[in-house]
Write a protein that holds these residues in place. Structure first.
Motif, PDB file in Angstrom:
ATOM      1  N   UNK A  76      60.603  95.188 115.815  1.00 37.39           N
ATOM      2  CA  UNK A  76      59.798  96.541 116.097  1.00 37.39           C
ATOM      3  C   UNK A  76      60.423  97.413 117.092  1.00 37.39           C
ATOM      4  N   UNK A  77      60.162  98.671 116.741  1.00 36.79           N
ATOM      5  CA  UNK A  77      60.712  99.823 117.654  1.00 36.79           C
ATOM      6  C   UNK A  77      59.610 100.659 118.055  1.00 36.79           C
ATOM      7  N   UNK A  78      59.656 101.121 119.124  1.00 37.13           N
ATOM      8  CA  UNK A  78      58.876 102.086 119.818  1.00 37.13           C
ATOM      9  C   UNK A  78      59.645 103.495 119.797  1.00 37.13           C
ATOM     10  N   UNK A  79      59.119 104.507 119.651  1.00 40.47           N
ATOM     11  CA  UNK A  79      59.567 105.969 119.800  1.00 40.47           C
ATOM     12  C   UNK A  79      58.817 106.610 120.804  1.00 40.47           C
ATOM     13  N   UNK A  80      59.547 107.088 121.803  1.00 42.41           N
ATOM     14  CA  UNK A  80      58.927 107.947 122.582  1.00 42.41           C
ATOM     15  C   UNK A  80      59.454 109.247 122.317  1.00 42.41           C
ATOM     16  N   UNK A  81      58.561 110.284 122.291  1.00 39.01           N
ATOM     17  CA  UNK A  81      58.604 111.890 121.985  1.00 39.01           C
ATOM     18  C   UNK A  81      58.251 112.717 122.827  1.00 39.01           C
ATOM     19  N   UNK A  82      58.892 113.898 123.057  1.00 37.06           N
ATOM     20  CA  UNK A  82      58.434 115.017 123.949  1.00 37.06           C
ATOM     21  C   UNK A  82      59.133 116.311 123.168  1.00 37.06           C
ATOM     22  N   UNK A  83      58.406 117.366 123.399  1.00 34.75           N
ATOM     23  CA  UNK A  83      59.131 118.615 122.730  1.00 34.75           C
ATOM     24  C   UNK A  83      60.140 119.092 123.892  1.00 34.75           C
ATOM     25  N   UNK A  84      60.277 118.380 124.833  1.00 31.52           N
ATOM     26  CA  UNK A  84      61.081 118.664 126.057  1.00 31.52           C
ATOM     27  C   UNK A  84      62.736 118.080 125.776  1.00 31.52           C
ATOM     28  N   UNK A  85      62.661 117.082 124.919  1.00 28.27           N
ATOM     29  CA  UNK A  85      63.768 116.227 124.948  1.00 28.27           C
ATOM     30  C   UNK A  85      63.876 115.681 123.402  1.00 28.27           C
ATOM     31  N   UNK A  86      65.044 115.152 123.237  1.00 31.32           N
ATOM     32  CA  UNK A  86      65.038 114.294 122.113  1.00 31.32           C
ATOM     33  C   UNK A  86      64.465 112.787 122.036  1.00 31.32           C
ATOM     34  N   UNK A  87      64.248 112.317 120.967  1.00 27.64           N
ATOM     35  CA  UNK A  87      63.319 111.044 120.952  1.00 27.64           C
ATOM     36  C   UNK A  87      64.272 109.810 121.538  1.00 27.64           C
ATOM     37  N   UNK A  88      63.476 108.984 122.325  1.00 30.26           N
ATOM     38  CA  UNK A  88      64.009 107.856 122.851  1.00 30.26           C
ATOM     39  C   UNK A  88      63.409 106.562 122.245  1.00 30.26           C
ATOM     40  N   UNK A  89      64.449 105.664 121.551  1.00 32.69           N
ATOM     41  CA  UNK A  89      63.862 104.695 120.781  1.00 32.69           C
ATOM     42  C   UNK A  89      64.475 103.306 121.537  1.00 32.69           C
ATOM     43  N   UNK A  90      63.224 102.441 121.496  1.00 30.50           N
ATOM     44  CA  UNK A  90      63.525 101.279 122.225  1.00 30.50           C
ATOM     45  C   UNK A  90      62.838 100.063 121.305  1.00 30.50           C
ATOM     46  N   UNK A  91      63.461  98.834 121.560  1.00 27.03           N
ATOM     47  CA  UNK A  91      63.006  97.625 121.091  1.00 27.03           C
ATOM     48  C   UNK A  91      61.663  97.549 121.757  1.00 27.03           C
ATOM     49  N   UNK A  92      60.633  96.995 120.929  1.00 24.73           N
ATOM     50  CA  UNK A  92      59.034  96.878 121.656  1.00 24.73           C
ATOM     51  C   UNK A  92      59.207  96.022 122.767  1.00 24.73           C
ATOM     52  N   UNK A  93      60.048  95.037 122.705  1.00 28.77           N
ATOM     53  CA  UNK A  93      59.839  94.084 124.157  1.00 28.77           C
ATOM     54  C   UNK A  93      60.359  94.839 125.350  1.00 28.77           C
ATOM     55  N   UNK A  94      61.199  95.784 125.167  1.00 25.03           N
ATOM     56  CA  UNK A  94      61.630  96.534 126.466  1.00 25.03           C
ATOM     57  C   UNK A  94      60.667  97.730 126.601  1.00 25.03           C
ATOM     58  N   UNK A  95      60.105  98.324 125.728  1.00 27.05           N
ATOM     59  CA  UNK A  95      59.157  99.389 125.676  1.00 27.05           C
ATOM     60  C   UNK A  95      57.979  99.047 126.159  1.00 27.05           C
ATOM     61  N   UNK A  96      57.520  97.733 125.867  1.00 22.25           N
ATOM     62  CA  UNK A  96      56.204  97.231 126.271  1.00 22.25           C
ATOM     63  C   UNK A  96      56.177  96.989 127.821  1.00 22.25           C
ATOM     64  N   UNK A  97      57.250  96.476 128.399  1.00 22.09           N
ATOM     65  CA  UNK A  97      57.596  96.301 129.704  1.00 22.09           C
ATOM     66  C   UNK A  97      57.540  97.459 130.649  1.00 22.09           C
ATOM     67  N   UNK A  98      58.240  98.493 129.846  1.00 19.12           N
ATOM     68  CA  UNK A  98      58.255  99.794 130.577  1.00 19.12           C
ATOM     69  C   UNK A  98      56.478 100.618 130.741  1.00 19.12           C
ATOM     70  N   UNK A  99      56.038 100.506 129.491  1.00 20.57           N
ATOM     71  CA  UNK A  99      54.652 100.948 129.482  1.00 20.57           C
ATOM     72  C   UNK A  99      53.535 100.245 130.587  1.00 20.57           C
ATOM     73  N   UNK A 100      53.902  99.027 130.495  1.00 23.54           N
ATOM     74  CA  UNK A 100      53.324  98.438 131.650  1.00 23.54           C
ATOM     75  C   UNK A 100      53.554  98.925 132.871  1.00 23.54           C
TER      76      UNK A 100
END
Length: 110
Positions: free
Chosen positions: A1-25
């Protein structure tokens, strides 16, 4: 599973869910949420928290051993050094900085 971070100021950042969840925490967000937002007001604290976690990871992770490939046993697969939190967080840190400058939020979704 992938998680995509989005912003109007930059390109999308796509991460594997395991890594993204750690960062979200680390950012103080619920890693179980499939979508969410880091508001402009929350970005400075998010940047500070992520930088602190990266520094802590650097201090607690021993440096990878570099072995001379000529000294390696023939036929043994070469092991790559593990990817650090600093490497994984760098694109999101850049996105957060650009978003802060542009006064635009960062969102994510699975």
């Amino acid at each position: 599973m992938l998680i995509t971070f989005k912003s109007r100021a930059d390109g999308d950042v796509i991460m594997f869910a395991e890594v993204a969840r750690r960062i979200l925490s680390i950012l103080g967000k619920d890693p179980a949420d499939t979508r969410g937002i880091v508001t402009v007001e929350q970005i400075p604290a998010a940047i500070a928290a992520l930088r602190a976690a990266v520094e802590e990871d650097r201090l607690n992770t021993p440096p990878a051993e570099e072995k001379d490939p000529w000294e390696q046993e023939p036929g043994t697969p070469r092991q790559a050094a593990p990817i650090s939190l600093a490497q994984r967080a760098a694109p999101l840190l850049a996105m957060l900085a650009h978003s802060l400058k542009a006064a635009t939020p960062v969102t994510w979704e699975a």
